[in-house]
Design a protein around this motif. Structure first.
Motif, PDB file in Angstrom:
ATOM      1  N   PRO A   1       0.821  -1.217   0.000  1.00 43.49           N
ATOM      2  CA  PRO A   1       0.000   0.000   0.000  1.00 43.49           C
ATOM      3  C   PRO A   1       0.857   1.270   0.000  1.00 43.49           C
ATOM      4  O   PRO A   1       1.926   1.303   0.603  1.00 43.49           O
ATOM      5  CB  PRO A   1      -0.793  -0.116   1.314  1.00 43.49           C
ATOM      6  CG  PRO A   1      -0.825  -1.571   1.622  1.00 43.49           C
ATOM      7  CD  PRO A   1       0.474  -2.129   1.101  1.00 43.49           C
ATOM      8  N   LYS A   2       0.362   2.279  -0.695  1.00 40.78           N
ATOM      9  CA  LYS A   2       0.965   3.621  -0.771  1.00 40.78           C
ATOM     10  C   LYS A   2       2.280   3.670  -1.552  1.00 40.78           C
ATOM     11  O   LYS A   2       3.152   4.507  -1.309  1.00 40.78           O
ATOM     12  CB  LYS A   2       1.171   4.246   0.616  1.00 40.78           C
ATOM     13  CG  LYS A   2       0.007   4.186   1.560  1.00 40.78           C
ATOM     14  CD  LYS A   2      -1.354   4.294   0.942  1.00 40.78           C
ATOM     15  CE  LYS A   2      -1.727   5.654   0.426  1.00 40.78           C
ATOM     16  NZ  LYS A   2      -3.034   5.576  -0.303  1.00 40.78           N
TER      17      LYS A   2
ATOM     18  N   TRP B   1      -1.611   5.004  -9.485  1.00 42.02           N
ATOM     19  CA  TRP B   1      -0.970   5.450 -10.742  1.00 42.02           C
ATOM     20  C   TRP B   1      -0.753   4.257 -11.675  1.00 42.02           C
ATOM     21  O   TRP B   1      -1.102   4.307 -12.868  1.00 42.02           O
ATOM     22  CB  TRP B   1       0.369   6.085 -10.374  1.00 42.02           C
ATOM     23  CG  TRP B   1       1.080   6.804 -11.459  1.00 42.02           C
ATOM     24  CD1 TRP B   1       0.598   7.136 -12.707  1.00 42.02           C
ATOM     25  CD2 TRP B   1       2.422   7.309 -11.398  1.00 42.02           C
ATOM     26  NE1 TRP B   1       1.553   7.803 -13.415  1.00 42.02           N
ATOM     27  CE2 TRP B   1       2.672   7.928 -12.628  1.00 42.02           C
ATOM     28  CE3 TRP B   1       3.413   7.301 -10.423  1.00 42.02           C
ATOM     29  CZ2 TRP B   1       3.907   8.529 -12.915  1.00 42.02           C
ATOM     30  CZ3 TRP B   1       4.631   7.908 -10.697  1.00 42.02           C
ATOM     31  CH2 TRP B   1       4.875   8.509 -11.932  1.00 42.02           C
TER      32      TRP B   1
ATOM     33  N   TYR C   1       8.467   3.477  -8.247  1.00 44.96           N
ATOM     34  CA  TYR C   1       7.758   4.764  -8.308  1.00 44.96           C
ATOM     35  C   TYR C   1       8.720   5.874  -8.736  1.00 44.96           C
ATOM     36  O   TYR C   1       8.410   6.695  -9.596  1.00 44.96           O
ATOM     37  CB  TYR C   1       7.187   5.050  -6.915  1.00 44.96           C
ATOM     38  CG  TYR C   1       6.382   6.317  -6.784  1.00 44.96           C
ATOM     39  CD1 TYR C   1       5.005   6.297  -6.938  1.00 44.96           C
ATOM     40  CD2 TYR C   1       6.997   7.527  -6.472  1.00 44.96           C
ATOM     41  CE1 TYR C   1       4.250   7.458  -6.796  1.00 44.96           C
ATOM     42  CE2 TYR C   1       6.258   8.691  -6.330  1.00 44.96           C
ATOM     43  CZ  TYR C   1       4.887   8.663  -6.488  1.00 44.96           C
ATOM     44  OH  TYR C   1       4.151   9.816  -6.350  1.00 44.96           O
TER      45      TYR C   1
ATOM     46  N   PHE D   1      -6.496   9.276  -2.486  1.00 45.54           N
ATOM     47  CA  PHE D   1      -5.470   8.567  -3.253  1.00 45.54           C
ATOM     48  C   PHE D   1      -4.510   9.524  -3.946  1.00 45.54           C
ATOM     49  O   PHE D   1      -3.563   9.103  -4.595  1.00 45.54           O
ATOM     50  CB  PHE D   1      -6.123   7.613  -4.259  1.00 45.54           C
ATOM     51  CG  PHE D   1      -6.857   6.511  -3.558  1.00 45.54           C
ATOM     52  CD1 PHE D   1      -6.161   5.419  -3.063  1.00 45.54           C
ATOM     53  CD2 PHE D   1      -8.216   6.588  -3.327  1.00 45.54           C
ATOM     54  CE1 PHE D   1      -6.811   4.404  -2.375  1.00 45.54           C
ATOM     55  CE2 PHE D   1      -8.882   5.580  -2.640  1.00 45.54           C
ATOM     56  CZ  PHE D   1      -8.179   4.496  -2.160  1.00 45.54           C
ATOM     57  N   TYR D   2      -4.795  10.824  -3.830  1.00 47.34           N
ATOM     58  CA  TYR D   2      -3.927  11.836  -4.446  1.00 47.34           C
ATOM     59  C   TYR D   2      -3.560  12.849  -3.376  1.00 47.34           C
ATOM     60  O   TYR D   2      -4.390  13.640  -2.964  1.00 47.34           O
ATOM     61  CB  TYR D   2      -4.669  12.529  -5.594  1.00 47.34           C
ATOM     62  CG  TYR D   2      -5.071  11.552  -6.670  1.00 47.34           C
ATOM     63  CD1 TYR D   2      -4.200  11.251  -7.718  1.00 47.34           C
ATOM     64  CD2 TYR D   2      -6.297  10.894  -6.622  1.00 47.34           C
ATOM     65  CE1 TYR D   2      -4.549  10.320  -8.678  1.00 47.34           C
ATOM     66  CE2 TYR D   2      -6.647   9.962  -7.574  1.00 47.34           C
ATOM     67  CZ  TYR D   2      -5.770   9.685  -8.599  1.00 47.34           C
ATOM     68  OH  TYR D   2      -6.108   8.750  -9.553  1.00 47.34           O
TER      69      TYR D   2
HETATM   70  P1  A3P Z   1       1.767  10.657  -1.435  1.00 45.32           P
HETATM   71  O1  A3P Z   1       0.941  10.338  -0.233  1.00 45.32           O
HETATM   72  O2  A3P Z   1       3.235  10.669  -1.134  1.00 45.32           O
HETATM   73  O3  A3P Z   1       1.338  11.872  -2.148  1.00 45.32           O
HETATM   74  P2  A3P Z   1      -1.170   4.142  -3.634  1.00 45.32           P
HETATM   75  O4  A3P Z   1      -1.754   4.481  -4.948  1.00 45.32           O
HETATM   76  O5  A3P Z   1      -0.353   2.881  -3.662  1.00 45.32           O
HETATM   77  O6  A3P Z   1      -2.183   4.174  -2.551  1.00 45.32           O
HETATM   78  O7  A3P Z   1      -0.099   5.274  -3.316  1.00 45.32           O
HETATM   79  C1  A3P Z   1      -0.534   6.583  -3.074  1.00 45.32           C
HETATM   80  C2  A3P Z   1       0.594   7.531  -3.352  1.00 45.32           C
HETATM   81  O8  A3P Z   1       0.770   7.677  -4.766  1.00 45.32           O
HETATM   82  C3  A3P Z   1       0.298   8.906  -2.816  1.00 45.32           C
HETATM   83  O9  A3P Z   1       1.573   9.455  -2.486  1.00 45.32           O
HETATM   84  C4  A3P Z   1      -0.328   9.587  -4.029  1.00 45.32           C
HETATM   85  O10 A3P Z   1      -0.303  10.991  -3.967  1.00 45.32           O
HETATM   86  C5  A3P Z   1       0.561   9.049  -5.127  1.00 45.32           C
HETATM   87  N1  A3P Z   1      -0.066   9.088  -6.453  1.00 45.32           N
HETATM   88  C6  A3P Z   1      -1.351   8.791  -6.771  1.00 45.32           C
HETATM   89  N2  A3P Z   1      -1.542   8.927  -8.092  1.00 45.32           N
HETATM   90  C7  A3P Z   1      -0.378   9.331  -8.630  1.00 45.32           C
HETATM   91  C8  A3P Z   1       0.048   9.671  -9.958  1.00 45.32           C
HETATM   92  N3  A3P Z   1      -0.786   9.630 -10.995  1.00 45.32           N
HETATM   93  N4  A3P Z   1       1.335  10.045 -10.129  1.00 45.32           N
HETATM   94  C9  A3P Z   1       2.189  10.098  -9.089  1.00 45.32           C
HETATM   95  N5  A3P Z   1       1.849   9.807  -7.815  1.00 45.32           N
HETATM   96  C10 A3P Z   1       0.579   9.422  -7.582  1.00 45.32           C
END
Ligand code: A3P
Length: 317
Positions: free
Chosen positions: A65-66, A71, A215, A281-282
């Motif tokens: 997760p995270k 993305w 990432y 998620f963003y």
């Molecule tokens: P941050 O909390 O550091 O901003 P997951 O999708 O595995 O849950 O991870 C979430 C992380 O990916 C968050 O990081 C989020 O902001 C980032 N994220 C989501 N969509 C993204 C994208 N299109 N490009 C880059 N980072 C993205």
């Protein structure tokens, strides 16, 4: 079948009662097959292990997760479906990527339910998981389906996770206590080092089955990484598509700035009852945000743990 399911869930609950348990805020985590699961995902993991039939054309997106799952789901969905859904008509414009590619253990097989319609999914079927490689459903490991794993440096992953936990008012997580647990491996689908290492080793042993992505690499050169991805998935861009700028078009569609600002992804509504809001998620989508949240001691300690866990593997962050 319902009776069988009830019987099975009863047995699983008996098993869960015997497992090591820790808490993550208000959520109990149980250690099953070396991985820390919330109980509903253990039921899902076991049900999928027993019932999920992988097809060789399936694509599984795996991650802790995270780590950039949202993305990666957008990228994989867009690459694979680009003939059905060109970027300017993409379902991503109105749908969170998690609703286009769902987790096996806590969406399709949530709580041990057995879904009936998976055979009707268009091919290639797209699935996601947070489980460790070693505890993937049996038929995934023993079929020729492909797995894309995305990982992220543990410092940013931790910070991102901490912010995510804070969204649940019941949790009120404390940064120091959450950090100490994270360093002990106690985090949903952790320990992070086992989650990462299982897929890393599988990608070295079976490069045709597992593609390992980072990432940070995606942030640095999205076009290069997308080309690795499309070739691995078996959906290479043609010369015409490249000349028309389709790779760039898809990367822009899936970019943080674009997706974050779409109405669907700005919504504060929960994605499902009791679930996280769409906009969770963003957050920042940056590399290195950990410096704003962790003190130098915390950084050094986590770097040391990471180096020790990955020593000799060839994996560096
Ligand atoms: P941050 O909390 O550091 O901003 P997951 O999708 O595995 O849950 O991870 C979430 C992380 O990916 C968050 O990081 C989020 O902001 C980032 N994220 C989501 N969509 C993204 C994208 N299109 N490009 C880059 N980072 C993205």
């Amino acid at each position: 079948l319902v009776k069988d399911q009830e019987e099975m869930n009863k047995k699983i609950d008996e098993l869960i009662a015997t497992l090591p348990v820790e808490s993550e805020g208000s959520v109990p985590l149980y250690q099953f097959k070396g991985c820390w699961y919330p109980s509903f995902a253990i039921r899902g993991n076991i049900a999928a292990d027993l019932h999920f039939q992988a097809q060789d054309s399936d694509i599984l997106l795996a991650s802790a997760p995270k780590s950039g799952t949202t993305w990666m789901k957008a990228l994989v969905f867009s690459i694979v479906n680009r003939h059905r859904h060109p970027p300017n008509e993409s379902p991503l414009l109105t749908t969170l990527s998690h609703n286009l590619i769902k987790y096996i253990e806590f969406r399709h097989y949530l709580n041990g339910n057995i879904p009936e319609n998976l055979d009707q999914f268009p091919k290639p079927r797209l699935f996601a998981t947070h489980s460790h490689y070693a505890s993937l459903p049996h038929s995934i490991r023993h079929s020729s389906c492909r797995i894309v794993y995305v990982c992220r440096n543990p410092l940013d992953t931790f910070v991102s996770f901490f912010h995510f936990l804070r969204l649940y008012p019941k949790n009120q997580p404390d940064m120091d206590a959450t950090y100490v647990k994270y360093c002990r491996g106690i985090i949903q689908f952790g320990p992070f080092w086992d989650n990462i290492m299982g897929y890393w080793q599988a990608s070295l042993e079976k490069p045709e089955k597992v593609l390992f992505m980072k990432y940070e690499d995606l942030k640095e050169d999205i076009v290069f990484e997308m080309k690795r991805l499309e070739k691995f998935l078996g959906f290479p861009f043609s010369v015409e598509e490249e000349n028309e700028g389709l790779v760039e078009e898809i990367s822009s569609l899936c970019s943080f700035e674009n997706l974050k600002n779409l109405e669907v992804n700005r919504s504060e509504k929960p994605t499902r009852p009791g679930g996280p809001p769409f906009n969770s998620f963003y957050r920042k989508g940056e590399v290195g945000d950990f410096v704003n949240h962790l003190n130098p001691c915390m950084v050094e300690n986590l770097v040391t743990i990471t180096q020790e866990k990955f020593a000799g593997s060839g994996l560096v962050f």
